[in-house]
Design a protein around this motif. Sequence first.
Motif, PDB file in Angstrom:
ATOM      1  N   PRO B 186       9.105  -3.217 -33.060  1.00  0.00           N
ATOM      2  CA  PRO B 186       8.999  -2.497 -34.336  1.00  0.00           C
ATOM      3  C   PRO B 186       9.660  -1.122 -34.304  1.00  0.00           C
ATOM      4  CG  PRO B 186       6.898  -3.495 -33.735  1.00  0.00           C
ATOM      5  CD  PRO B 186       7.803  -3.643 -32.554  1.00  0.00           C
ATOM      6  N   ALA B 187       9.522  -0.396 -33.180  1.00  0.00           N
ATOM      7  CA  ALA B 187      10.115   0.943 -33.099  1.00  0.00           C
ATOM      8  C   ALA B 187      11.631   0.858 -33.145  1.00  0.00           C
ATOM      9  CB  ALA B 187       9.658   1.633 -31.805  1.00  0.00           C
ATOM     10  N   LEU B 188      12.196  -0.121 -32.442  1.00  0.00           N
ATOM     11  CA  LEU B 188      13.651  -0.276 -32.444  1.00  0.00           C
ATOM     12  C   LEU B 188      14.130  -0.687 -33.839  1.00  0.00           C
ATOM     13  CD1 LEU B 188      16.373  -0.350 -31.072  1.00  0.00           C
ATOM     14  CD2 LEU B 188      15.827  -2.617 -30.178  1.00  0.00           C
ATOM     15  N   GLU B 189      13.443  -1.646 -34.416  1.00  0.00           N
ATOM     16  CA  GLU B 189      13.854  -2.131 -35.734  1.00  0.00           C
ATOM     17  C   GLU B 189      13.737  -1.018 -36.778  1.00  0.00           C
ATOM     18  OE1 GLU B 189      15.284  -5.008 -36.016  1.00  0.00           O
ATOM     19  OE2 GLU B 189      15.459  -5.079 -38.208  1.00  0.00           O
ATOM     20  N   LYS B 190      12.694  -0.218 -36.683  1.00  0.00           N
ATOM     21  CA  LYS B 190      12.511   0.875 -37.646  1.00  0.00           C
ATOM     22  C   LYS B 190      13.649   1.893 -37.522  1.00  0.00           C
ATOM     23  CE  LYS B 190       9.195   4.397 -38.999  1.00  0.00           C
ATOM     24  NZ  LYS B 190       8.077   5.216 -38.500  1.00  0.00           N
ATOM     25  N   ALA B 191      13.977   2.236 -36.271  1.00  0.00           N
ATOM     26  CA  ALA B 191      15.054   3.213 -36.057  1.00  0.00           C
ATOM     27  C   ALA B 191      16.384   2.657 -36.551  1.00  0.00           C
ATOM     28  CB  ALA B 191      15.135   3.571 -34.578  1.00  0.00           C
ATOM     29  N   LEU B 192      16.606   1.367 -36.364  1.00  0.00           N
ATOM     30  CA  LEU B 192      17.858   0.763 -36.825  1.00  0.00           C
ATOM     31  C   LEU B 192      17.899   0.696 -38.351  1.00  0.00           C
ATOM     32  CD1 LEU B 192      18.307  -2.186 -34.277  1.00  0.00           C
ATOM     33  CD2 LEU B 192      19.568  -0.023 -34.347  1.00  0.00           C
ATOM     34  N   ARG B 193      16.788   0.290 -38.956  1.00  0.00           N
ATOM     35  CA  ARG B 193      16.759   0.157 -40.423  1.00  0.00           C
ATOM     36  C   ARG B 193      16.973   1.499 -41.109  1.00  0.00           C
ATOM     37  NH1 ARG B 193      14.243  -4.979 -42.736  1.00  0.00           N
ATOM     38  NH2 ARG B 193      14.551  -6.341 -40.961  1.00  0.00           N
ATOM     39  N   ALA B 194      16.487   2.546 -40.460  1.00  0.00           N
ATOM     40  CA  ALA B 194      16.692   3.882 -41.034  1.00  0.00           C
ATOM     41  C   ALA B 194      18.181   4.195 -41.159  1.00  0.00           C
ATOM     42  CB  ALA B 194      15.992   4.929 -40.173  1.00  0.00           C
ATOM     43  N   LYS B 195      18.997   3.550 -40.341  1.00  0.00           N
ATOM     44  CA  LYS B 195      20.446   3.797 -40.401  1.00  0.00           C
ATOM     45  C   LYS B 195      21.183   2.633 -41.074  1.00  0.00           C
ATOM     46  CE  LYS B 195      20.277   7.371 -37.379  1.00  0.00           C
ATOM     47  NZ  LYS B 195      20.799   8.734 -37.585  1.00  0.00           N
ATOM     48  N   GLY B 196      20.431   1.683 -41.626  1.00  0.00           N
ATOM     49  CA  GLY B 196      21.082   0.590 -42.351  1.00  0.00           C
ATOM     50  C   GLY B 196      21.443  -0.618 -41.502  1.00  0.00           C
ATOM     51  N   TYR B 197      20.806  -0.738 -40.339  1.00  0.00           N
ATOM     52  CA  TYR B 197      21.105  -1.866 -39.446  1.00  0.00           C
ATOM     53  C   TYR B 197      19.843  -2.659 -39.122  1.00  0.00           C
ATOM     54  CZ  TYR B 197      25.649   0.250 -38.800  1.00  0.00           C
ATOM     55  OH  TYR B 197      26.890   0.758 -39.024  1.00  0.00           O
ATOM     56  N   THR B 198      20.052  -3.807 -38.533  1.00  0.00           N
ATOM     57  CA  THR B 198      18.931  -4.599 -38.022  1.00  0.00           C
ATOM     58  C   THR B 198      19.373  -5.271 -36.732  1.00  0.00           C
ATOM     59  OG1 THR B 198      17.414  -6.449 -38.476  1.00  0.00           O
ATOM     60  CG2 THR B 198      19.613  -6.609 -39.427  1.00  0.00           C
ATOM     61  N   LEU B 199      18.379  -5.534 -35.866  1.00  0.00           N
ATOM     62  CA  LEU B 199      18.687  -6.207 -34.610  1.00  0.00           C
ATOM     63  C   LEU B 199      18.801  -7.708 -34.839  1.00  0.00           C
ATOM     64  CD1 LEU B 199      19.003  -5.890 -31.539  1.00  0.00           C
ATOM     65  CD2 LEU B 199      16.539  -6.181 -31.342  1.00  0.00           C
ATOM     66  N   GLY B 200      17.971  -8.210 -35.743  1.00  0.00           N
ATOM     67  CA  GLY B 200      17.993  -9.653 -35.990  1.00  0.00           C
ATOM     68  C   GLY B 200      17.399 -10.447 -34.845  1.00  0.00           C
ATOM     69  N   HIS B 201      16.485  -9.837 -34.092  1.00  0.00           N
ATOM     70  CA  HIS B 201      15.850 -10.547 -32.976  1.00  0.00           C
ATOM     71  C   HIS B 201      14.351 -10.397 -33.149  1.00  0.00           C
ATOM     72  CE1 HIS B 201      15.120 -12.127 -28.987  1.00  0.00           C
ATOM     73  NE2 HIS B 201      14.433 -11.055 -28.665  1.00  0.00           N
ATOM     74  N   MET B 202      13.660 -11.477 -33.429  1.00  0.00           N
ATOM     75  CA  MET B 202      12.231 -11.387 -33.674  1.00  0.00           C
ATOM     76  C   MET B 202      11.462 -12.511 -32.997  1.00  0.00           C
ATOM     77  SD  MET B 202      11.269  -9.669 -37.178  1.00  0.00           S
ATOM     78  CE  MET B 202      11.978  -8.102 -37.685  1.00  0.00           C
ATOM     79  N   PRO B 203      11.251 -12.384 -31.687  1.00  0.00           N
ATOM     80  CA  PRO B 203      10.395 -13.367 -31.025  1.00  0.00           C
ATOM     81  C   PRO B 203       8.954 -13.183 -31.523  1.00  0.00           C
ATOM     82  CG  PRO B 203      10.868 -11.540 -29.551  1.00  0.00           C
ATOM     83  CD  PRO B 203      11.692 -11.314 -30.786  1.00  0.00           C
ATOM     84  N   ASP B 204       8.107 -14.152 -31.267  1.00  0.00           N
ATOM     85  CA  ASP B 204       6.719 -14.057 -31.730  1.00  0.00           C
ATOM     86  C   ASP B 204       6.001 -12.843 -31.140  1.00  0.00           C
ATOM     87  OD1 ASP B 204       7.174 -16.293 -33.177  1.00  0.00           O
ATOM     88  OD2 ASP B 204       6.025 -17.658 -31.906  1.00  0.00           O
ATOM     89  N   SER B 205       6.498 -12.376 -29.990  1.00  0.00           N
ATOM     90  CA  SER B 205       5.864 -11.231 -29.324  1.00  0.00           C
ATOM     91  C   SER B 205       6.390  -9.899 -29.846  1.00  0.00           C
ATOM     92  CB  SER B 205       6.161 -11.308 -27.826  1.00  0.00           C
ATOM     93  OG  SER B 205       7.574 -11.198 -27.616  1.00  0.00           O
ATOM     94  N   PHE B 206       7.258  -9.962 -30.870  1.00  0.00           N
ATOM     95  CA  PHE B 206       8.026  -8.822 -31.372  1.00  0.00           C
ATOM     96  C   PHE B 206       7.248  -7.504 -31.460  1.00  0.00           C
ATOM     97  CE2 PHE B 206       9.492  -6.360 -35.101  1.00  0.00           C
ATOM     98  CZ  PHE B 206      10.778  -6.069 -34.700  1.00  0.00           C
ATOM     99  N   GLU B 207       5.989  -7.579 -31.906  1.00  0.00           N
ATOM    100  CA  GLU B 207       5.232  -6.350 -32.143  1.00  0.00           C
ATOM    101  C   GLU B 207       5.053  -5.510 -30.885  1.00  0.00           C
ATOM    102  OE1 GLU B 207       1.965  -6.047 -35.277  1.00  0.00           O
ATOM    103  OE2 GLU B 207       1.717  -8.050 -34.431  1.00  0.00           O
ATOM    104  N   PHE B 208       5.013  -6.162 -29.730  1.00  0.00           N
ATOM    105  CA  PHE B 208       4.675  -5.433 -28.506  1.00  0.00           C
ATOM    106  C   PHE B 208       5.722  -5.547 -27.412  1.00  0.00           C
ATOM    107  CE2 PHE B 208       0.821  -6.755 -30.687  1.00  0.00           C
ATOM    108  CZ  PHE B 208       0.263  -5.505 -30.955  1.00  0.00           C
ATOM    109  N   SER B 209       6.541  -6.587 -27.437  1.00  0.00           N
ATOM    110  CA  SER B 209       7.507  -6.764 -26.350  1.00  0.00           C
ATOM    111  C   SER B 209       8.646  -5.758 -26.510  1.00  0.00           C
ATOM    112  CB  SER B 209       8.026  -8.201 -26.333  1.00  0.00           C
ATOM    113  OG  SER B 209       8.535  -8.579 -27.593  1.00  0.00           O
ATOM    114  N   THR B 210       9.382  -5.568 -25.407  1.00  0.00           N
ATOM    115  CA  THR B 210      10.363  -4.479 -25.373  1.00  0.00           C
ATOM    116  C   THR B 210      11.789  -5.002 -25.176  1.00  0.00           C
ATOM    117  OG1 THR B 210      10.168  -4.275 -22.977  1.00  0.00           O
ATOM    118  CG2 THR B 210       8.693  -2.906 -24.317  1.00  0.00           C
ATOM    119  N   LEU B 211      12.707  -4.135 -25.493  1.00  0.00           N
ATOM    120  CA  LEU B 211      14.124  -4.428 -25.296  1.00  0.00           C
ATOM    121  C   LEU B 211      14.400  -4.866 -23.855  1.00  0.00           C
ATOM    122  CD1 LEU B 211      17.078  -4.258 -26.281  1.00  0.00           C
ATOM    123  CD2 LEU B 211      17.020  -1.798 -25.781  1.00  0.00           C
TER     124      LEU B 211
END
Lengths: 548, 548
Positions: B186-211
């Motif tokens: 979520p932190a990575l996706e939020k930082a990316l969305r703030a700049k108009g981007y997305t990672l497009g990677h959402m495993p079921d563990s997305f909320e807690f797992s890390t890059l």
Amino acid sequence: MSVDRTRMRWNGWGWAAHKDDIAPREELWTWLATELGMPALLATPARPLEEVTLPASKLLAPDRTALNAIVGEEHVRDTAFERAFHASGRSYRDLLRLRAGDLSTAPDAVVYPRGTEEVLAVLALAAKERIAVVPFGGGTGAVGGVSGTRGPFEEVITLDMSAMDRLIDIDPLSCTATAEAGICGPALEKALRAKGYTLGHMPDSFEFSTLGGWIAHCAEGAANRLVAAKMATPRGPLSTGDFPASAAGVQMKDIVAGSEGVFGVITEATVHIRRLPQMSDCRAWLFRDFESGAAAIRIAMQEGIACSTLRLSDAEETRFQRAYDTLGKTSGAVQWIGNRYFKLRGYDVKPCKLIAVFEGDERIASSERRRFHAVARKHGALSLGRGAGEQWRKTRFQAPYFRDTLLDRGAGIETVETATSWSKLDALHAGVQTALEAAIRDAAPREGARGIVMCRLADASPQGASLCFTTVFPRLLDGDIDQWSRIKKAAAEAVIANGGTISHHLGVGRDHLPWITQEKGQLGIDVLRAVKAALDPVGILNPGKLLP
Amino acid sequence: MSVDRTRMRWNGWGWAAHKDDIAPREELWTWLATELGMPALLATPARPLEEVTLPASKLLAPDRTALNAIVGEEHVRDTAFERAFHASGRSYRDLLRLRAGDLSTAPDAVVYPRGTEEVLAVLALAAKERIAVVPFGGGTGAVGGVSGTRGPFEEVITLDMSAMDRLIDIDPLSCTATAEAGICGPALEKALRAKGYTLGHMPDSFEFSTLGGWIAHCAEGAANRLVAAKMATPRGPLSTGDFPASAAGVQMKDIVAGSEGVFGVITEATVHIRRLPQMSDCRAWLFRDFESGAAAIRIAMQEGIACSTLRLSDAEETRFQRAYDTLGKTSGAVQWIGNRYFKLRGYDVKPCKLIAVFEGDERIASSERRRFHAVARKHGALSLGRGAGEQWRKTRFQAPYFRDTLLDRGAGIETVETATSWSKLDALHAGVQTALEAAIRDAAPREGARGIVMCRLADASPQGASLCFTTVFPRLLDGDIDQWSRIKKAAAEAVIANGGTISHHLGVGRDHLPWITQEKGQLGIDVLRAVKAALDPVGILNPGKLLP
């Protein structure tokens, strides 16, 4: 055997009987001499094989007997032609040495295995008897990757894979094909087309290079097409998984791709194939400059427009191509749209030609072409239509022959290829171009002589693209290898300094060795050495390549 | 720090405060007991931390002092909660042990580095003092990959990367982002969305797992998104190239992907990102059976239809999902189209639900959706429209919490995931399903008890797809770990026997160790061991994981 070695040039490209159409076109040669700042280009023919002294084979009689026992006597060859043909690949330095009659890297014998078991047996014998083994696919490599170097060993044999050229299986549901590694491009493509499929992989060396060679050198995305491989090593067979994806640790196919015959001999590979598209539409566009063409390609990739090929020539390559297409031609000259029209529209200053191929059923190919055209138009491009595209497709495999003719006529030609991300592309382009121009001037045979430095952008992805520089320069007859070294060094240093990889599709071989540690880091090299030691503890495989 | 550990469950999934909506739905539990062939499901609560005996920390005082000097005293933690939270990941076996109060794999201390230099210093210290080091991202892994196992060492510390959570850079031209490895989804996706981007990677563990965790375990295509990484090793930093492609030998990023903390600690990574699509349209279809749904996905992939997600539930998963969506719900129950309509059309026998997401600008997303719809129709599918799709998207990250509730109520739940080529898919599906059903029956707490075995097809490519089996079964209270082992073994053997990889997105860890040699071959394991020895000669990193 899909390629008959005896019909090929031992010291140049491809078929011995090939005649290219540029040799007699004096208008072209006059133009070239002027371009290179030379009063004239001298005749610089290669030495014929009959005049060359081949070092005596050092293969010991018992080893010869043992090899005969494994593959059969007729598959162990040491005629002058066989040894000369396999002395090296076809890099510029290789050609200089071959043409000068330097056959010091000729192997002691050439072995043609007919199956994985034979390869394994040869490797086991070689490890036991301490014989260096050089795996050889098509021998088209341009980085010195198949020269018969001995390393610390007395004997060296070349393992020519061309007798292992069967298509083993097509999996129509999974769209994969499995073939022996020695199959060359046309044979593989023909076998696939007979079943309604295509590989969709056509490097410039396509006519002679092999499946195994593409994978060993990661040729232009070959690694992405790789599903599975079998690699024979001195410690036995290594078989990668054939999964579409896996999270089970580091993938063995990633160790096979780029292994350059140093870790093992690729004997079989499974690769992605595609159904033959209903339509393959090759088109050309003209951009006002390189930057706008590159931007169009970047946008197309990032918007997911499906092109199977996208190649953008810079202004120098476009200009050179035009001269090549037209000067001194008596018939069949390509029609270029009139200069006046280009001038009117502003395409005459730095015109850059782009080739794009759209494939699929007619509806998809057309819709993707229209999407691309909209992007190209937005970047100021002019459509040149289908003719100019098809012209490129028809003649693309002629280019490597051109080198031999240039070398006959006092001109050198070298390729420097790299890849980088879009944000570094402009600086890399400028940096390498400047470095090449300066190095060629510095190493020129006379004051005022210069090179033509061309560049092509290809293999684009959303993240970046490859740049392939081709430079034509006047040969320094006294010290031509040194001249090449100086040019190569300048270009490689500019590549590294500007964030490019030392190779995007040729590999490392011997020619890129001086820069590989800079790219991988010492720890990276240690990792590769560790892999090498695990698979080839005696170190017999392809000595002096890939690892510094 | 993007995730506050103290607000999380030490012995289960996610936030301690999370309440799922299934616990109070007795109608659902009654249904489940019947399905599992049990008269009732027993309450099987976990032991609270206060009741558990934590082994004393074995960290020696001088080592503690040295760690304090590197990262600061407040970043070396050994409270009971910290040690318990980091005792393992969240595999089913991990959960069984944690819930039973077995904290034998708790590390002696947890270290939170704040930068690559600190990680390097900790590793250098650990190598010198012979302290085992377990790298820890989100701790969500489901294969035992972060358990605090000591191997041959007296001391073990866990390196929790969650304080290294900065987005370092976005390269807008090249569509890449570079971030510290400890950043969670979520932190990575939020930082990316703030700049108009997305990672497009959402495993079921997305909320807690890390890059870093995604890359270390090759989670669901994370390796494909990897452009470059920095990995700290006991022998110093390893930095991969950041090229879009390279032919310069084996690529170091392929050594980093899937390294599971055994070769080094990933500290930074550069990954592909995409511009936020104008539209992200999530739809659902209903197929008459699994085979026709799978065929539609295969054709869509091979025709190049652009879907960012494609998931097909088999009939069991569709049925289970329906029960979960409706039984015992007092409000907000999802509307399923009337049974009568399904029956009339033949969708009531083995109905399989497919979720697909189409992204891009509105024109492209719509046209790709129409292309997919045409393929789906051809395979007999019925469109369920947008509502059913969005329902999935809204609730997808709830699923992992469900495990804790099931475990509280006497039911076990395990996931077996693999990937294979299309031609092997049907046999693999049938083989694993049969093996799971039989093993669950054999290891059931009573005669007539059975499991629900569900399967989902996802991560499709032209070549193949992943299959993810979820099975819910009645817990054997006396010997629950042995019950799990028997089920796991049966499933893994069926995976291997049917040509699947032992893991498509979870990794190897400890749970898949018994099968990794079968997948890689002994020579493959030797290669991985050689890489390990080159980077971590003392062997302190993550003992007992990945390598048998």
